[in-house]
Design a protein around this motif. Structure first.
Motif, PDB file in Angstrom:
ATOM      1  N   ALA A  23      -3.140  -4.643  -7.365  1.00  0.00           N
ATOM      2  CA  ALA A  23      -2.800  -6.061  -7.192  1.00  0.00           C
ATOM      3  C   ALA A  23      -3.087  -6.527  -5.778  1.00  0.00           C
ATOM      4  O   ALA A  23      -3.431  -7.687  -5.557  1.00  0.00           O
ATOM      5  CB  ALA A  23      -1.336  -6.298  -7.545  1.00  0.00           C
ATOM      6  N   THR A  24      -2.931  -5.635  -4.815  1.00  0.00           N
ATOM      7  CA  THR A  24      -3.240  -5.944  -3.413  1.00  0.00           C
ATOM      8  C   THR A  24      -4.192  -4.871  -2.893  1.00  0.00           C
ATOM      9  O   THR A  24      -4.376  -3.825  -3.513  1.00  0.00           O
ATOM     10  CB  THR A  24      -1.973  -5.987  -2.558  1.00  0.00           C
ATOM     11  N   MET A  25      -4.759  -5.126  -1.752  1.00  0.00           N
ATOM     12  CA  MET A  25      -5.725  -4.200  -1.191  1.00  0.00           C
ATOM     13  C   MET A  25      -5.388  -3.919   0.270  1.00  0.00           C
ATOM     14  O   MET A  25      -6.036  -4.421   1.187  1.00  0.00           O
ATOM     15  CB  MET A  25      -7.147  -4.772  -1.314  1.00  0.00           C
ATOM     16  N   PRO A  26      -4.347  -3.113   0.525  1.00  0.00           N
ATOM     17  CA  PRO A  26      -4.076  -2.716   1.908  1.00  0.00           C
ATOM     18  C   PRO A  26      -5.148  -1.764   2.426  1.00  0.00           C
ATOM     19  O   PRO A  26      -5.910  -1.191   1.646  1.00  0.00           O
ATOM     20  CB  PRO A  26      -2.704  -2.035   1.811  1.00  0.00           C
ATOM     21  N   PRO A  27      -5.246  -1.579   3.740  1.00  0.00           N
ATOM     22  CA  PRO A  27      -6.301  -0.702   4.280  1.00  0.00           C
ATOM     23  C   PRO A  27      -6.235   0.729   3.758  1.00  0.00           C
ATOM     24  O   PRO A  27      -7.270   1.376   3.576  1.00  0.00           O
ATOM     25  CB  PRO A  27      -6.056  -0.769   5.795  1.00  0.00           C
ATOM     26  N   ILE A  74     -15.414   1.460 -10.400  1.00  0.00           N
ATOM     27  CA  ILE A  74     -14.965   0.077 -10.138  1.00  0.00           C
ATOM     28  C   ILE A  74     -13.730   0.127  -9.265  1.00  0.00           C
ATOM     29  O   ILE A  74     -12.799   0.917  -9.507  1.00  0.00           O
ATOM     30  CB  ILE A  74     -14.674  -0.670 -11.458  1.00  0.00           C
ATOM     31  N   LEU A  75     -13.696  -0.742  -8.276  1.00  0.00           N
ATOM     32  CA  LEU A  75     -12.502  -0.989  -7.454  1.00  0.00           C
ATOM     33  C   LEU A  75     -12.156  -2.457  -7.616  1.00  0.00           C
ATOM     34  O   LEU A  75     -12.821  -3.336  -7.047  1.00  0.00           O
ATOM     35  CB  LEU A  75     -12.765  -0.651  -5.984  1.00  0.00           C
ATOM     36  N   ALA A  76     -11.135  -2.751  -8.431  1.00  0.00           N
ATOM     37  CA  ALA A  76     -10.795  -4.126  -8.812  1.00  0.00           C
ATOM     38  C   ALA A  76      -9.497  -4.544  -8.154  1.00  0.00           C
ATOM     39  O   ALA A  76      -8.531  -3.772  -8.084  1.00  0.00           O
ATOM     40  CB  ALA A  76     -10.681  -4.244 -10.330  1.00  0.00           C
ATOM     41  N   THR A  77      -9.489  -5.799  -7.677  1.00  0.00           N
ATOM     42  CA  THR A  77      -8.292  -6.415  -7.101  1.00  0.00           C
ATOM     43  C   THR A  77      -8.045  -7.716  -7.835  1.00  0.00           C
ATOM     44  O   THR A  77      -8.911  -8.607  -7.835  1.00  0.00           O
ATOM     45  CB  THR A  77      -8.477  -6.687  -5.598  1.00  0.00           C
ATOM     46  N   ALA A  78      -6.902  -7.826  -8.464  1.00  0.00           N
ATOM     47  CA  ALA A  78      -6.565  -9.034  -9.224  1.00  0.00           C
ATOM     48  C   ALA A  78      -5.062  -9.143  -9.313  1.00  0.00           C
ATOM     49  O   ALA A  78      -4.329  -8.163  -9.134  1.00  0.00           O
ATOM     50  CB  ALA A  78      -7.189  -8.993 -10.617  1.00  0.00           C
ATOM     51  N   GLN A  79      -4.613 -10.361  -9.582  1.00  0.00           N
ATOM     52  CA  GLN A  79      -3.181 -10.597  -9.718  1.00  0.00           C
ATOM     53  C   GLN A  79      -2.639  -9.916 -10.967  1.00  0.00           C
ATOM     54  O   GLN A  79      -3.378  -9.577 -11.894  1.00  0.00           O
ATOM     55  CB  GLN A  79      -2.893 -12.100  -9.808  1.00  0.00           C
ATOM     56  N   GLU A 117      -2.491   0.206 -10.817  1.00  0.00           N
ATOM     57  CA  GLU A 117      -1.488  -0.152  -9.812  1.00  0.00           C
ATOM     58  C   GLU A 117      -1.539   0.828  -8.635  1.00  0.00           C
ATOM     59  O   GLU A 117      -0.550   1.496  -8.300  1.00  0.00           O
ATOM     60  CB  GLU A 117      -0.086  -0.179 -10.431  1.00  0.00           C
ATOM     61  N   ALA A 118      -2.698   0.903  -8.009  1.00  0.00           N
ATOM     62  CA  ALA A 118      -2.893   1.868  -6.921  1.00  0.00           C
ATOM     63  C   ALA A 118      -1.986   1.575  -5.734  1.00  0.00           C
ATOM     64  O   ALA A 118      -1.486   2.497  -5.076  1.00  0.00           O
ATOM     65  CB  ALA A 118      -4.359   1.859  -6.479  1.00  0.00           C
TER      66      ALA A 118
END
Length: 531
Positions: A193-197, A49-54, A162-163
């Motif tokens: 929390a965020t998904m930078p490149p 899983i690759l999850a992005t959430a606040q 918190e990647a």
């Protein structure tokens, strides 16, 4: 990619075991959050899983619940953990352990915490015991592995929490080293929390055909937080913050600074004004940090001044205000800062102090969150330090033709009666000040010419001439000690030169001869001169 959460309204709809369901009911969890609705079914299917959430949306329970349900039927071996959770900071690791202990209350499952800042000896002894879930920071985990205290070949589940924070703190090389020691067949969950490149490129190396979960758009701020900014000078931030903390409406405040040195200096300044604050940053010892966090959670500390160490994932209930003393240099950090308030449906307030040199960072934040932050006056919502002037104050007399002194905010310091508010001098424009040249000295009523500084050639020429004059005149020396002694002897009255040959030195004198005939000529006394 799963962007829409499922129509799950209760935790009973998940395929979780009865002991885990009982722990959820004991914790009074009723309705799953959107990220839990989307991630828990995928985690139960053992998919990456690759999850992005606040922050504050329940990401911790999204991976701990299916993890505990899977590990409940197995047994751990010595030095070989079955699940590994990596956290960027110690406080987050401590919170995750609390969640694991909460949901595994009715399951025979062991969890251990391995973080830096404390003695490694007890941790080595605990790592030698069977551990099901290991929660650790990357640095301490590699230290234990290098000492031979544990093996990672038995890890079934890997969680990188918190990647994006791991990327900012430079932990990606450590994580790559850890992943290289894990078995290939495993389940990996990466949450951010965020998904930078850069995170997307790292996920391609760590995850295998991951299911992507994006519940909220990246860097979206919650609507429950009232955001505002105060434009001021850098030297006035201490005064404005002191006034804001004097407002009784602020029940619990979290103040963020960009540097550890700023945290220590600000705490000393506020303590001099008898404001109860405590610091929190990475240079503090781990027992002191834990004690400070417990006191802040319990309400014993009203304001906490911290760096980004407290900006990610810390779940402290009841924070009413978040005050950014410095504008975050990374726009994503601003989102994490204000995410500490406005949690669990409770409204919150965020105030940022921005100097002129920080306008560029503020514009980057507004571009990221796609929102124009409201500008607030420094005296808005603050408690005045002095009472307003009385109504019966006599009015100023009209100008009688005399030239009066212009009054500015700089002429009245904070707390004076001439200012309507103690922060009015901050909002007023600065008055330029010019240096007045000193008056020339007068002699006989005529202004003397200003004293001219000699040039370098004039100074060197004067010194050279002084040395030449000193060489031309011989130095007057006093008589030596030897000449002084000679001057004290009796002078010879016979001034005529003595032309007699010098007598040879011998050990025998005239007293050794019996008569004068045998006395050598050179020993005889000269005859007396005839008259």
């Amino acid at each position: 990619m799963s962007n829409r959460p499922s129509t799950i309204t209760s935790f009973d709809q998940f395929r979780l075991s009865e002991p885990v369901q009982r722990a959820i009911r004991d914790a009074r969890f009723t309705t799953p959050t959107p990220v839990q609705q989307a991630a828990i079914p995928l985690a139960i299917e053992r998919r990456d899983i690759l999850a992005t959430a606040q922050t504050g949306t329940g990401k911790t329970a999204a991976f701990t619940l299916p993890m505990i349900d899977r590990l409940a039927g197995g047994r751990a071996r010595a030095r070989m953990p079955r699940a590994l959770i990596l956290e960027p900071v110690r406080e987050l690791a401590l919170q995750v352990q609390e969640q694991v202990n909460l949901f595994s209350a009715h399951v025979n499952l062991s969890s251990e915490l391995f973080i830096g800042g404390i003695n490694i000896g007890p941790q080595i002894r605990r790592a030698a015991q069977p551990v099901d879930v290991m929660i650790a920071t990357p640095g301490r985990l590699l230290d234990l592995f290098d000492r031979g205290a544990l093996l990672l070949i038995g890890v079934e589940i890997l969680v990188i929490d918190e990647a994006d924070r791991m990327l900012d703190m430079g932990f990606i090389p450590d994580i790559e080293s850890i992943v290289a020691k894990l078995p290939v067949r495993r389940q990996t969950m990466m949450l951010s929390a965020t998904m930078p490149p850069e995170i997307g490129r790292i996920a391609k190396r760590f995850l295998q055909r991951p299911a992507r979960v994006s519940v909220a758009p990246p860097a979206a701020t919650t609507e429950l937080v009232d955001q505002s900014v105060i434009h001021c000078r850098a030297g006035d931030k201490d005064r404005i913050l002191r006034t804001l903390l004097g407002n009784p409406a602020i029940e619990s405040a979290l103040v963020f600074c960009n540097r550890k040195r700023t945290v220590d200096e600000l705490v000393r300044t506020l303590r001099r004004d008898r404001i109860q604050v405590e610091p929190l940053h990475g240079d503090m010892a781990q027992p002191v940090r834990l004690k400070t966090m417990e006191a802040f959670r319990g309400g014993e500390i009203r304001a906490l001044v911290a760096t980004d160490v407290a900006g990610r994932g810390l779940d402290v209930r009841g924070i009413s205000h978040v005050l950014n003393y410095d504008v975050p240099t990374q726009p994503e950090d601003y989102v994490h800062h204000i995410g500490r308030t406005g949690r669990a449906g409770t409204p919150g307030t965020s105030i940022t102090l921005a100097a002129s040199a920080e306008r560029e960072h503020l514009e980057a934040i507004e571009k990221l969150i796609n929102l124009k932050i409201r500008v607030q006056r420094a005296d808005e919502g603050a408690t005045p330090a002095v009472s307003p002037p009385a109504a019966d104050t006599p009015e100023a007399k009209p100008n009688s033709g005399k030239r009066t002194k212009r009054t500015t905010s700089l002429d009245h310091p904070p707390g004076s009666d001439s200012s309507s508010h103690p922060l009015e001098h901050i909002l007023a424009p600065a008055v330029p000040r010019h240096r007045t040249p000193p008056a020339r000295q007068r002699r006989n009523g005529i202004a003397a010419a200003p004293k001219r500084t000699p040039t370098w050639s004039e100074t060197v020429g004067k010194a050279r001439r002084r040395h030449q004059d000193a060489d031309a005149e011989p130095a007057k020396r006093g008589p030596s000690r030897k000449s002084y002694r000679r001057s004290q002897t009796t002078p010879n009255l016979n001034t005529s030169p003595d032309k007699r040959p010098a007598a040879a030195r011998t050990s025998r004198g005239s007293k050794f001869f019996r008569d004068s005939e045998h006395v050598p000529a050179f020993l005889r006394s000269p005859p007396a001169p005839s008259e």
